[in-house]
Design a protein around this motif. Structure first.
Motif, short mmCIF file in Angstrom:
data_model
loop_
_atom_site.label_atom_id
_atom_site.label_comp_id
_atom_site.label_asym_id
_atom_site.label_seq_id
_atom_site.Cartn_x
_atom_site.Cartn_y
_atom_site.Cartn_z
N THR A 94 0.85 -1.18 0.00
CA THR A 94 0.00 0.00 0.00
C THR A 94 0.89 1.23 0.00
OG1 THR A 94 -1.61 1.28 1.30
CG2 THR A 94 -0.13 -0.16 2.54
N ARG A 95 0.39 2.30 -0.59
CA ARG A 95 1.15 3.54 -0.59
C ARG A 95 0.98 4.30 0.73
NH1 ARG A 95 -0.34 6.37 -6.24
NH2 ARG A 95 -2.43 5.79 -5.54
N SER A 96 0.05 3.81 1.57
CA SER A 96 -0.12 4.39 2.89
C SER A 96 0.85 3.76 3.87
CB SER A 96 -1.56 4.18 3.38
OG SER A 96 -2.49 4.80 2.51
N GLY A 97 1.16 4.47 4.92
CA GLY A 97 2.08 3.93 5.91
C GLY A 97 1.92 4.60 7.26
N LEU A 98 0.70 4.57 7.80
CA LEU A 98 0.44 5.25 9.06
C LEU A 98 0.58 4.27 10.24
CD1 LEU A 98 -0.22 7.99 10.26
CD2 LEU A 98 -2.65 7.45 10.04
N ALA A 99 -0.49 3.55 10.57
CA ALA A 99 -0.48 2.67 11.74
C ALA A 99 -0.55 1.21 11.32
CB ALA A 99 -1.65 3.00 12.66
N SER A 100 -0.08 0.34 12.21
CA SER A 100 -0.16 -1.11 11.99
C SER A 100 -0.27 -1.79 13.35
CB SER A 100 1.06 -1.61 11.22
OG SER A 100 2.25 -1.27 11.89
N TYR A 101 -0.83 -3.00 13.34
CA TYR A 101 -1.08 -3.73 14.58
C TYR A 101 -0.64 -5.19 14.41
CZ TYR A 101 -4.12 0.32 15.12
OH TYR A 101 -4.60 1.61 15.17
N VAL A 102 0.08 -5.71 15.40
CA VAL A 102 0.58 -7.08 15.34
C VAL A 102 0.29 -7.78 16.67
CG1 VAL A 102 2.62 -8.55 15.08
CG2 VAL A 102 2.44 -6.42 13.76
N PHE A 103 -0.23 -9.01 16.57
CA PHE A 103 -0.52 -9.79 17.78
C PHE A 103 0.25 -11.10 17.73
CE2 PHE A 103 -3.64 -6.59 17.77
CZ PHE A 103 -3.99 -6.40 19.10
N THR A 104 1.18 -11.22 18.68
CA THR A 104 2.03 -12.39 18.77
C THR A 104 2.65 -12.46 20.17
OG1 THR A 104 4.00 -13.48 17.88
CG2 THR A 104 4.01 -11.09 17.87
N LYS A 105 2.97 -13.67 20.63
CA LYS A 105 3.69 -13.83 21.89
C LYS A 105 5.17 -14.16 21.64
CE LYS A 105 -0.22 -15.33 24.74
NZ LYS A 105 -0.77 -16.44 25.58
N ASP A 106 5.54 -14.24 20.38
CA ASP A 106 6.91 -14.55 19.99
C ASP A 106 7.70 -13.24 19.96
OD1 ASP A 106 9.27 -14.97 18.48
OD2 ASP A 106 8.35 -16.61 17.37
N LEU A 107 8.63 -13.07 20.91
CA LEU A 107 9.35 -11.81 21.04
C LEU A 107 10.18 -11.49 19.79
CD1 LEU A 107 10.05 -9.43 22.89
CD2 LEU A 107 11.94 -10.79 23.81
N GLY A 108 10.86 -12.50 19.27
CA GLY A 108 11.64 -12.27 18.06
C GLY A 108 10.76 -11.86 16.90
N GLN A 109 9.62 -12.48 16.78
CA GLN A 109 8.68 -12.14 15.72
C GLN A 109 8.18 -10.71 15.87
OE1 GLN A 109 4.71 -14.22 15.57
NE2 GLN A 109 5.53 -14.95 13.62
N ALA A 110 7.92 -10.30 17.09
CA ALA A 110 7.47 -8.93 17.35
C ALA A 110 8.50 -7.92 16.85
CB ALA A 110 7.20 -8.74 18.83
N PHE A 111 9.77 -8.15 17.16
CA PHE A 111 10.81 -7.24 16.72
C PHE A 111 11.00 -7.28 15.20
CE2 PHE A 111 12.01 -6.96 21.18
CZ PHE A 111 12.41 -5.63 21.28
N ARG A 112 10.88 -8.44 14.62
CA ARG A 112 11.00 -8.54 13.15
C ARG A 112 9.89 -7.77 12.47
NH1 ARG A 112 12.01 -13.93 14.47
NH2 ARG A 112 9.94 -14.60 13.77
N MET A 113 8.68 -7.92 12.97
CA MET A 113 7.54 -7.22 12.36
C MET A 113 7.68 -5.71 12.53
SD MET A 113 5.90 -9.64 10.95
CE MET A 113 4.36 -8.87 10.48
N SER A 114 8.12 -5.29 13.71
CA SER A 114 8.32 -3.86 13.94
C SER A 114 9.32 -3.28 12.95
CB SER A 114 8.80 -3.63 15.37
OG SER A 114 9.14 -2.27 15.57
N SER A 115 10.37 -4.05 12.69
CA SER A 115 11.42 -3.58 11.78
C SER A 115 10.99 -3.58 10.33
CB SER A 115 12.66 -4.48 11.95
OG SER A 115 13.66 -4.13 11.03
#
Length: 505
Positions: A430-451
């Protein structure tokens, strides 16, 4: 006294249920005075729940806008030299008065935007938090002393206010979007002209009333109202006048693009918070019941009419059926349509008939291409023309408009995925890039998605990310600059480099 005041105004139309709102104003606010349009023309502000006229306000034109800009420019020559402590004191007093009048402010918002009273109270609390935050931040807009490469010279960087700021705000959060901008620019030492949405100007005028009571000096905070007919000519003045040094706008990407072009004529600074197309991603490790509760907050805040609202729900195939079933049950049980003042109502009307048609078209297009409606999907005409049911769509595909466009309505679009790589590709498409939401208990996955998520804001295991303290804003076509935090105030400053030389003389 309020009732008498409304009755003596010529041709003033106010329905009985609005007559006791003591913060309801029907004049614009320029240079500390309540004024009419130079043409004496007015336009009606209506409640979207029943199209009743709340009040008539001035339909100001380009000449009125020019006068307001000149007023703000004159006031800037004094305000810019006030101390940070004094600006902090003024903002703190304004905050205190807004807190004291929270309930009356909430009633105004519900009347003009249609959102449930509980949500309006939440917006007031949120909006007030910016006045409180920037009252503190005013005293912490600091410069720098940089180690000099020369033994007899000193390098200073100081922050100075930009000047007059044109503030153009949307209808979905008519109070908070003003305090978030005006609190920041006042803290920095700037002045402003605010043009609220033609659909919701009354919250801005109510804020001006309380600013006046708080002792905000004349000409610092000016509010002009205008109908759609004059919006383009007024916007042109607010973007191109030489006295304006910054345009601060929250709204659609399309309008933001136009304002950006106008600002280029004068090489003016812009602060743009534009549209979004937020992904809501649920991985198998997530607490599904909790994710569902947060999904309701992320999607149905203001009935889906929020730029950070979740738009595309990407659910891992292992938990897809469970999530969809839970979402269907929650929508059926918790999404109660009705007038915002009615007890138990959780979802009000969309802002106007145009928005209803946009949402309806997106849903109908999706259905025609194979999407399936599990709940909702139509206008509730027995409630009013602007009431659209909370809707759950499955079998949504990336080729559908409901996937690629910002819906800005109460529509949940569910998409199944299998791998991180797959969901990242879809989420970032998408050409938009405002907010995003991720639900996981995997800490490594959380940091990967954030990045790897290409969005200015990422919420991990939460459906609400807005507050005064963090830096709010997007990337790509979702905007330029940040609001809230210390960065929000710094947006309205410019760095000056001073070289102090000859220190050995």
């Amino acid at each position: 006294m309020v009732l008498l005041r409304f009755r003596i105004i010529k041709n003033m139309i106010v329905a009985p249920q609005y007559r006791q709102m003591h913060l309801l104003k029907n004049s614009a606010y320029v240079n500390g005075e309540w004024v009419k349009a130079s043409s004496n023309v007015v336009f009606a502000v209506k409640n979207p729940a029943d199209d009743s006229v709340i009040a008539e306000v001035p339909d100001m034109d380009a000449a009125d806008a020019k006068n307001a800009v000149d007023t703000a420019a004159a006031a800037f020559e004094t305000w810019r030299w006030t101390t940070a402590k004094e600006r902090s004191r003024v903002l703190r007093k304004w905050f205190d008065l807004c807190e004291e009048n929270s309930e009356e402010l909430a009633k105004v918002i519900t009347a003009e935007s249609g959102k449930p009273l509980a949500e309006s109270r939440g917006e007031i609390s949120y909006g007030n938090s910016f006045l409180e935050w920037f009252a503190d931040t005013a005293r912490h807009i600091n410069g720098e002393i940089i180690p000099s490469p020369w033994p007899t010279k000193q390098i200073l960087l100081t922050r100075q206010p930009l000047g007059v700021v044109s503030v153009i705000t949307p209808w979905n959060f008519p109070y908070a979007m003003i305090t978030r901008k005006v609190g920041a620019l006042m803290a920095a030492g700037c002045t402003c002209v605010v043009k609220p949405s033609e659909d919701t100007p009354l919250a801005a005028l109510a804020a001006a009333e309380l600013a006046e009571q708080a002792g905000v000096p004349k000409g610092i905070f000016n509010v002009i109202t205008t109908s759609r007919k004059n919006a383009a000519s007024v916007g042109k003045v607010l973007c191109e006048d030489h006295a304006v040094r910054c345009i601060s706008f929250t709204g659609s990407t399309g309008v933001g693009r136009i304002l950006y072009g106008l600002a280029a004529n004068g090489i003016k600074k812009v602060a743009l918070e534009l549209g979004g197309n937020a992904p809501f991603i649920v991985f198998p490790s997530a607490d599904i019941e909790y994710a569902l509760d947060q999904a309701m907050l992320a999607k149905f805040r203001n009935n889906g009419q929020a730029c950070v609202g979740a738009n595309r729900f990407f659910i891992h195939e292992d938990v897809y059926d469970k999530f969809v079933k839970g979402m269907k049950n929650r929508i059926s049980q918790k999404c109660v349509l009705g007038h915002g003042t009615q007890e138990g109502v959780t979802c009000g009307p969309l802002i106007n008939l145009k928005q209803v048609k946009i949402v309806s078209k997106l849903v109908e297009d999706a259905i025609s291409q194979g999407a399936k409606v599990l709940v909702g999907g139509k206008v509730r005409k027995e409630l009013g023309a602007n009431f659209y049911e909370s809707t759950l769509l499955v079998n949504v595909k990336p080729s559908m408009s409901v996937f690629s466009e910002e819906v800005f309505g109460p529509v949940v679009s569910c998409v199944k995925f299998n791998t991180e790589e797959e969901v990242l590709k879809m989420a970032n498409s998408t050409r938009s890039g405002l907010a995003s939401y991720v639900f996981t208990k995997d800490l490594g996955q959380a940091f990967r998605m954030s990045s790897k998520l290409e969005f200015g804001m990422v919420a991990i295991n939460d459906g609400i990310l807005s507050a005064a303290e963090p830096a709010f804003g997007g990337i790509k076509e979702s905007g330029i600059g940040r609001e809230g935090s210390k960065h929000g105030a710094e947006e309205y400053t410019e760095l000056k480099y001073t070289l102090m030389s000859g220190l050995d003389k």
